[in-house]
Design a protein around this motif. Structure first.
Motif, mmCIF file in Angstrom:
data_model
loop_
_atom_site.group_PDB
_atom_site.id
_atom_site.type_symbol
_atom_site.label_atom_id
_atom_site.label_comp_id
_atom_site.label_asym_id
_atom_site.label_seq_id
_atom_site.Cartn_x
_atom_site.Cartn_y
_atom_site.Cartn_z
ATOM 1 N N ASP A 104 -0.647 1.011 -4.625
ATOM 2 C CA ASP A 104 0.435 1.219 -5.592
ATOM 3 C C ASP A 104 0.479 0.108 -6.626
ATOM 4 N N ARG A 105 -0.719 -0.344 -7.016
ATOM 5 C CA ARG A 105 -0.885 -1.374 -8.053
ATOM 6 C C ARG A 105 -0.183 -2.674 -7.682
ATOM 7 N N ALA A 110 -4.638 -5.095 0.199
ATOM 8 C CA ALA A 110 -4.118 -4.486 1.416
ATOM 9 C C ALA A 110 -4.581 -5.281 2.630
ATOM 10 N N PRO A 111 -3.709 -5.489 3.614
ATOM 11 C CA PRO A 111 -4.105 -6.264 4.803
ATOM 12 C C PRO A 111 -4.923 -5.423 5.776
ATOM 13 N N SER A 169 1.128 -5.097 2.146
ATOM 14 C CA SER A 169 0.853 -4.623 0.787
ATOM 15 C C SER A 169 0.100 -3.306 0.886
ATOM 16 N N ASN A 170 0.365 -2.426 -0.047
ATOM 17 C CA ASN A 170 -0.381 -1.173 -0.106
ATOM 18 C C ASN A 170 -1.704 -1.326 -0.847
ATOM 19 N N GLY A 175 -2.192 5.755 -6.911
ATOM 20 C CA GLY A 175 -2.190 7.137 -6.464
ATOM 21 C C GLY A 175 -1.723 7.331 -5.043
ATOM 22 N N GLY A 176 -1.090 6.319 -4.433
ATOM 23 C CA GLY A 176 -0.689 6.417 -3.048
ATOM 24 C C GLY A 176 -1.802 5.980 -2.125
ATOM 25 N N GLY A 177 -1.473 5.814 -0.848
ATOM 26 C CA GLY A 177 -2.476 5.370 0.093
ATOM 27 C C GLY A 177 -2.552 3.863 0.197
ATOM 28 N N ILE A 178 -3.643 3.382 0.748
ATOM 29 C CA ILE A 178 -3.813 1.950 1.021
ATOM 30 C C ILE A 178 -5.194 1.516 0.545
ATOM 31 N N GLY A 179 -5.251 0.429 -0.227
ATOM 32 C CA GLY A 179 -6.548 -0.125 -0.602
ATOM 33 C C GLY A 179 -6.663 -0.435 -2.070
#
Length: 300
Positions: A104-105, A110-111, A169-170, A175-179
Motif C-alpha cells: 500500500d505504498r 514488508a516484514p 508494514s504492507n 494494489g493491496g497485498g503484501i510486498g
C-alpha cells in the motif's frame, strides 16, 4: 657327305609359353565368379538396404524443411532463460510458475512472515497492517496458490522471503497485498499469487504454453515501421522478442532475444507494445505466459 649345321642354320628356339592372367575380382553375374564364391542374393540385399537408407535420408530432410517453425520453436523454448524462484518447491511443472505481489505504498519494506490461506480464487487480499478493522462483510484473505503446494506458515503474516524483521508494514508496492509488487498477492511480482512471477500461482517466472496452459491468441498486430537507416541500406531480417503476455492481454517485459540492428530492434519493440492478445488460460483463468515473437522486416 653331310656337313654339320652352322649356327645360322640351327633350329630357332621355341617361344616360351606366356602365363595365363589370373582373374582376381569376380564379375558381377559372369560365369565362374572368379576365385571367390559370390551369391547373387548378396548384391540384391545390399541394393535394397542402400535404397532404404537413401529414402530415409531424403524423407528426413523433407520433414525437417516442412516442420522448420515447430523445430525452431521447440529449440527456442528449450534454451530460453527463465527466472529461478527463491521459494523452495517440489517439481510441479503443471502448477509452478506465476506469482504476485502487493503493498500500500508504505515507506517500509514488508516484514518476514507467513502466508494466508491458499486457494484457487481470491476475494480479499492479505495484509500485515489492517486498515479497516470493521468491514461490512468479513472474508478470509487468500493468495491464489494451489492448496496442494505446501508452504511454510507463521503466526505473523508477511512475505516469507523478506529479510526484514522490523515493524509491521504492507510493503512499498500497491494494489493491496503484501510486498513490493502489485495485484493483491505477496512478494515482488504482479498478481494475486506469491513470488516474482505474474498472474497467480507460485514458483517465479511465468507460465509456459503447455501442461494445461493455452497459448495466447493475437487480436491486433500493427506492422512495425522501418528505420530510415535500414531503409536506405535496404536492410532486411527478423527480430526475435521475448515477451510476457499478461492476463490483461497486453505485452509486458519485452526484451530483444535476437538483434538485427540499424534501429530495427527499437522499431520491433515499439510495434509489439501496441499488440493485443486474447490471454492464455489455465483452468479457465487468464494467466501470464512467456512467448517468443518474430518481427519480420521486408522491403517489397
Amino acid at each position: 657327305m653331310t656337313t654339320p649345321a652352322t649356327n645360322s642354320q640351327a633350329a630357332a628356339p621355341e617361344k616360351s609359353a606366356q602365363p595365363r592372367p589370373e582373374v582376381i575380382l569376380p564379375t558381377l553375374f559372369g560365369e565362374g565368379y572368379g576365385n571367390y564364391q559370390i551369391q547373387k542374393t548378396n548384391f540384391l540385399v545390399s541394393f535394397v538396404l542402400h535404397s532404404i537408407a537413401l529414402g530415409l535420408v531424403i524423407w528426413s530432410g523433407m520433414w525437417v524443411a516442412e516442420h522448420h517453425q515447430q523445430i525452431k520453436q521447440q529449440i527456442t523454448e528449450v534454451f530460453t532463460p527463465s527466472e529461478i524462484s527463491p521459494y523452495t518447491l517440489k517439481p510441479a511443472p503443471d502448477e509452478a510458475g506465476g506469482g504476485g505481489g502487493g503493498g500500500d505504498r508504505d515507506k517500509l519494506q514488508a516484514p518476514k512472515g507467513g502466508l494466508p490461506k491458499q486457494a484457487f480464487e481470491q476475494i480479499t487480499p492479505p495484509a500485515v497492517v489492517i486498515r479497516n478493522n470493521d468491514p461490512k462483510l468479513p472474508v478470509e484473505p487468500t493468495v491464489v496458490v494451489p492448496p496442494s503446494i505446501v508452504l511454510p506458515n507463521s503466526a505473523q503474516m508477511g512475505d516469507p522471503m523478506s529479510k526484514i524483521l522490523g515493524p509491521a508494514s504492507n510493503g512499498t508496492g500497491f494494489g493491496g497485498g503484501i510486498g513490493s509488487g502489485s495485484g493483491g498477492g505477496v512478494g515482488s511480482g504482479r498478481g494475486p499469487g506469491v513470488g516474482p512471477g505474474y498472474g497467480g500461482g507460485i514458483g517465479g517466472g511465468v507460465y509456459r504454453v503447455g501442461g494445461g496452459v493455452s497459448a495466447p491468441r493475437v487480436l491486433s498486430s500493427p506492422d512495425p515501421e522501418y528505420s530510415e537507416e535500414a531503409r536506405k541500406a535496404k536492410y532486411q531480417g527478423t527480430v526475435v522478442l521475448w515477451v510476457v503476455v499478461g492476463p490483461d492481454g497486453r505485452p509486458h517485459d519485452i526484451r530483444v532475444q535476437r538483434t538485427l540492428g540499424m534501429g530495427l530492434d527499437e522499431k520491433a519493440v515499439d510495434a509489439v507494445k501496441s499488440w493485443r492478445f486474447e490471454p492464455a488460460r489455465k483452468d479457465g483463468q487468464a494467466v501470464a505466459v512467456q512467448i517468443n515473437i518474430e518481427v519480420n522486416f521486408r522491403l517489397y
